[in-house]
Enzyme design. Structure first.
Site, PDB file in Angstrom:
ATOM      1  N   VAL A  64     -72.090  10.566  62.434  1.00  0.00           N
ATOM      2  CA  VAL A  64     -71.446  10.611  63.754  1.00  0.00           C
ATOM      3  C   VAL A  64     -70.167   9.777  63.823  1.00  0.00           C
ATOM      4  O   VAL A  64     -69.403   9.896  64.781  1.00  0.00           O
ATOM      5  CB  VAL A  64     -72.418  10.173  64.890  1.00  0.00           C
ATOM      6  CG1 VAL A  64     -73.624  11.100  64.959  1.00  0.00           C
ATOM      7  CG2 VAL A  64     -72.849   8.718  64.732  1.00  0.00           C
ATOM      8  N   ASN A  90     -78.527  10.158  69.986  1.00  0.00           N
ATOM      9  CA  ASN A  90     -79.594   9.217  69.656  1.00  0.00           C
ATOM     10  C   ASN A  90     -79.261   8.347  68.446  1.00  0.00           C
ATOM     11  O   ASN A  90     -79.781   7.236  68.329  1.00  0.00           O
ATOM     12  CB  ASN A  90     -80.876  10.025  69.390  1.00  0.00           C
ATOM     13  CG  ASN A  90     -81.930   9.222  68.668  1.00  0.00           C
ATOM     14  OD1 ASN A  90     -82.628   8.404  69.265  1.00  0.00           O
ATOM     15  ND2 ASN A  90     -82.045   9.417  67.349  1.00  0.00           N
ATOM     16  N   SER A 144     -80.616   1.260  75.936  1.00  0.00           N
ATOM     17  CA  SER A 144     -81.550   0.208  75.516  1.00  0.00           C
ATOM     18  C   SER A 144     -81.763  -0.731  76.695  1.00  0.00           C
ATOM     19  O   SER A 144     -81.010  -0.700  77.671  1.00  0.00           O
ATOM     20  CB  SER A 144     -80.923  -0.558  74.352  1.00  0.00           C
ATOM     21  OG  SER A 144     -81.604  -1.768  74.103  1.00  0.00           O
ATOM     22  N   TYR A 159     -74.506  -5.025  68.954  1.00  0.00           N
ATOM     23  CA  TYR A 159     -75.542  -4.092  69.446  1.00  0.00           C
ATOM     24  C   TYR A 159     -75.570  -4.116  70.974  1.00  0.00           C
ATOM     25  O   TYR A 159     -75.582  -3.068  71.627  1.00  0.00           O
ATOM     26  CB  TYR A 159     -76.916  -4.464  68.867  1.00  0.00           C
ATOM     27  CG  TYR A 159     -77.963  -3.410  69.183  1.00  0.00           C
ATOM     28  CD1 TYR A 159     -78.079  -2.271  68.404  1.00  0.00           C
ATOM     29  CD2 TYR A 159     -78.823  -3.542  70.267  1.00  0.00           C
ATOM     30  CE1 TYR A 159     -79.020  -1.281  68.700  1.00  0.00           C
ATOM     31  CE2 TYR A 159     -79.765  -2.574  70.573  1.00  0.00           C
ATOM     32  CZ  TYR A 159     -79.867  -1.438  69.785  1.00  0.00           C
ATOM     33  OH  TYR A 159     -80.798  -0.472  70.081  1.00  0.00           O
ATOM     34  N   ALA A 161     -73.190  -5.030  73.024  1.00  0.00           N
ATOM     35  CA  ALA A 161     -71.958  -4.421  73.556  1.00  0.00           C
ATOM     36  C   ALA A 161     -72.020  -2.897  73.430  1.00  0.00           C
ATOM     37  O   ALA A 161     -71.633  -2.172  74.348  1.00  0.00           O
ATOM     38  CB  ALA A 161     -70.743  -4.972  72.800  1.00  0.00           C
ATOM     39  N   LYS A 163     -74.618  -0.918  73.465  1.00  0.00           N
ATOM     40  CA  LYS A 163     -75.560  -0.295  74.401  1.00  0.00           C
ATOM     41  C   LYS A 163     -75.095  -0.452  75.866  1.00  0.00           C
ATOM     42  O   LYS A 163     -75.366   0.426  76.686  1.00  0.00           O
ATOM     43  CB  LYS A 163     -76.969  -0.845  74.195  1.00  0.00           C
ATOM     44  CG  LYS A 163     -77.578  -0.428  72.840  1.00  0.00           C
ATOM     45  CD  LYS A 163     -77.679   1.089  72.693  1.00  0.00           C
ATOM     46  CE  LYS A 163     -78.347   1.504  71.399  1.00  0.00           C
ATOM     47  NZ  LYS A 163     -78.420   2.977  71.256  1.00  0.00           N
TER      48      LYS A 163
HETATM   49  P1  NAP Z   1     -84.416   5.017  63.373  1.00  0.00           P
HETATM   50  O1  NAP Z   1     -85.835   5.365  63.169  1.00  0.00           O
HETATM   51  O2  NAP Z   1     -83.735   4.112  62.406  1.00  0.00           O
HETATM   52  O3  NAP Z   1     -83.581   6.380  63.504  1.00  0.00           O
HETATM   53  C1  NAP Z   1     -82.178   6.389  63.621  1.00  0.00           C
HETATM   54  C2  NAP Z   1     -81.646   7.557  62.830  1.00  0.00           C
HETATM   55  O4  NAP Z   1     -80.211   7.582  62.970  1.00  0.00           O
HETATM   56  C3  NAP Z   1     -81.940   7.432  61.322  1.00  0.00           C
HETATM   57  O5  NAP Z   1     -82.366   8.672  60.806  1.00  0.00           O
HETATM   58  C4  NAP Z   1     -80.581   7.050  60.754  1.00  0.00           C
HETATM   59  O6  NAP Z   1     -80.410   7.449  59.416  1.00  0.00           O
HETATM   60  C5  NAP Z   1     -79.659   7.819  61.680  1.00  0.00           C
HETATM   61  N1  NAP Z   1     -78.286   7.352  61.562  1.00  0.00           N
HETATM   62  C6  NAP Z   1     -77.847   6.102  61.240  1.00  0.00           C
HETATM   63  N2  NAP Z   1     -76.511   6.096  61.158  1.00  0.00           N
HETATM   64  C7  NAP Z   1     -76.081   7.361  61.439  1.00  0.00           C
HETATM   65  C8  NAP Z   1     -74.819   7.980  61.490  1.00  0.00           C
HETATM   66  N3  NAP Z   1     -73.698   7.314  61.212  1.00  0.00           N
HETATM   67  N4  NAP Z   1     -74.753   9.302  61.792  1.00  0.00           N
HETATM   68  C9  NAP Z   1     -75.884  10.009  62.037  1.00  0.00           C
HETATM   69  N5  NAP Z   1     -77.122   9.482  61.977  1.00  0.00           N
HETATM   70  C10 NAP Z   1     -77.215   8.162  61.690  1.00  0.00           C
HETATM   71  O7  NAP Z   1     -84.202   4.320  64.796  1.00  0.00           O
HETATM   72  P2  NAP Z   1     -84.849   4.599  66.241  1.00  0.00           P
HETATM   73  O8  NAP Z   1     -85.616   3.414  66.608  1.00  0.00           O
HETATM   74  O9  NAP Z   1     -85.458   5.930  66.305  1.00  0.00           O
HETATM   75  O10 NAP Z   1     -83.517   4.567  67.104  1.00  0.00           O
HETATM   76  C11 NAP Z   1     -82.974   5.700  67.745  1.00  0.00           C
HETATM   77  C12 NAP Z   1     -82.083   5.220  68.889  1.00  0.00           C
HETATM   78  O11 NAP Z   1     -82.873   4.482  69.820  1.00  0.00           O
HETATM   79  C13 NAP Z   1     -80.957   4.287  68.461  1.00  0.00           C
HETATM   80  O12 NAP Z   1     -79.790   4.593  69.201  1.00  0.00           O
HETATM   81  C14 NAP Z   1     -81.479   2.923  68.826  1.00  0.00           C
HETATM   82  O13 NAP Z   1     -80.452   1.999  69.071  1.00  0.00           O
HETATM   83  C15 NAP Z   1     -82.235   3.268  70.094  1.00  0.00           C
HETATM   84  N6  NAP Z   1     -83.228   2.263  70.487  1.00  0.00           N
HETATM   85  C16 NAP Z   1     -84.295   1.993  69.686  1.00  0.00           C
HETATM   86  C17 NAP Z   1     -85.207   1.029  70.093  1.00  0.00           C
HETATM   87  C18 NAP Z   1     -86.416   0.663  69.260  1.00  0.00           C
HETATM   88  O14 NAP Z   1     -87.090  -0.312  69.599  1.00  0.00           O
HETATM   89  N7  NAP Z   1     -86.716   1.390  68.208  1.00  0.00           N
HETATM   90  C19 NAP Z   1     -85.018   0.358  71.306  1.00  0.00           C
HETATM   91  C20 NAP Z   1     -83.925   0.667  72.091  1.00  0.00           C
HETATM   92  C21 NAP Z   1     -83.035   1.626  71.685  1.00  0.00           C
HETATM   93  P3  NAP Z   1     -80.747   6.349  58.248  1.00  0.00           P
HETATM   94  O15 NAP Z   1     -82.180   6.001  58.430  1.00  0.00           O
HETATM   95  O16 NAP Z   1     -80.463   7.085  56.999  1.00  0.00           O
HETATM   96  O17 NAP Z   1     -79.830   5.203  58.521  1.00  0.00           O
END
Ligand code: NAP
Length: 255
Positions: A64, A90, A144, A159, A161, A163
């Protein structure tokens, strides 16, 4: 009737965690899902799981942060799949260097996190804007708890900033696109157990305990907890909902 029948939904970062769960949930509700991830094999796994369950999906590799690739992807999806009417921004990363950390790490975190978590949301939205406007589409951005505050868990200023920026972008876009019938909302997940925080959960279980102790519902979230709210915001059930953030945090922000 399924809630997302006749929709084509693009989900970024859908090779893992929350994005993968949303992609599967949207497919269960009848959407044809375009699974995008920087990691091609995991994107393909998500799409295959959807196909195995009787849903409709295809997968493509997309970083992205690459604006030109996002524009090319929008063209490819229009040609090969059809007009996109739902976009879930996402894809995201988290790192935990504070501002006073080692200089190089602090700068790298800033550049990478802003590029993926904030500019990435802009890049993909900008690329898919034409079909979203034409279809009176729906955009769901993943914010978030840190769209509102800074968690000292520890987290990085980048992070926080990024969000806060996602929430601001959500409001600006909702205001500008409302007259086109496009709805733009965000989801604010709390602490959700995904690969994003796997290492920190293993190395610092106390951190997770502290988080859960502050959470009225008394548990960490699962990726599946985000799915219902993401379906709601993309569906006609939310026809008069735009410019808002739906917190899915077990009540964390209320106490
Ligand atoms: P995750 O399991 O690490 O999934 C994120 C996915 O995004 C991974 O497949 C990752 O690929 C991919 N990604 C990373 N860099 C990318 C790029 N440049 N272009 C396209 N895809 C990319 O994390 P998640 O917890 O599901 O998080 C999803 C969203 O929720 C994020 O925006 C995160 O900030 C937000 N969030 C999560 C939490 C939490 O507690 N988990 C809380 C609040 C918000 P790789 O694995 O290969 O890097």
């Amino acid at each position: 009737m399924p809630l997302l029948e006749n929709h084509i939904a693009v989900v970024t970062g859908a090779g893992s965690g929350i994005g993968r769960a949303i992609a599967a949930g949207y497919a269960r509700e009848g959407a044809r899902v375009v699974v995008l991830d920087v990691n091609q094999p995991t994107a393909a796994e998500t799409a295959q799981a959807i196909l195995n369950a009787g849903g409709k999906a295809e997968s493509f590799a997309l970083d992205v942060t690459k604006r030109g690739d996002c524009i090319a992807m929008a063209r490819q999806v229009a040609d090969k799949v059809g007009p996109v009417s739902i976009l879930v921004n996402n894809a995201g990363i988290a790192r935990r260097n504070g501002m006073l950390g080692e200089n190089e790490a602090v700068i790298k975190d800033w550049e990478d996190i802003i590029a993926i978590n904030l500019s990435g949301v802009f890049n993909v939205t900008h690329a898919f804007l034409a079909p979203l406007r034409a279809s009176k589409g729906r955009i769901v951005n993943i914010g978030s708890i840190q769209s509102f505050l800074h968690l000292k868990t520890p987290s990085s200023p980048a992070y926080t900033a990024s969000k806060h920026g996602v929430l601001g972008f959500t409001k600006a876009l909702a205001a500008e696109l409302g007259r086109d019938g496009v709805r733009v909302n965000a989801i604010g997940p709390g602490f959700i157990e995904t690969p994003l925080n796997e290492k920190v959960r293993a190395s610092n279980p106390e951190l997770a305990k502290t988080f859960v102790a502050h959470t009225p519902l008394g548990r960490a979230g699962k990726a599946e907890d985000i799915v219902g709210p993401a379906i709601f915001l993309a569906s006609d059930l939310a026809a008069y909902v735009t410019g808002t953030i739906l917190m899915v945090d077990g009540g964390y922000l209320t106490v």
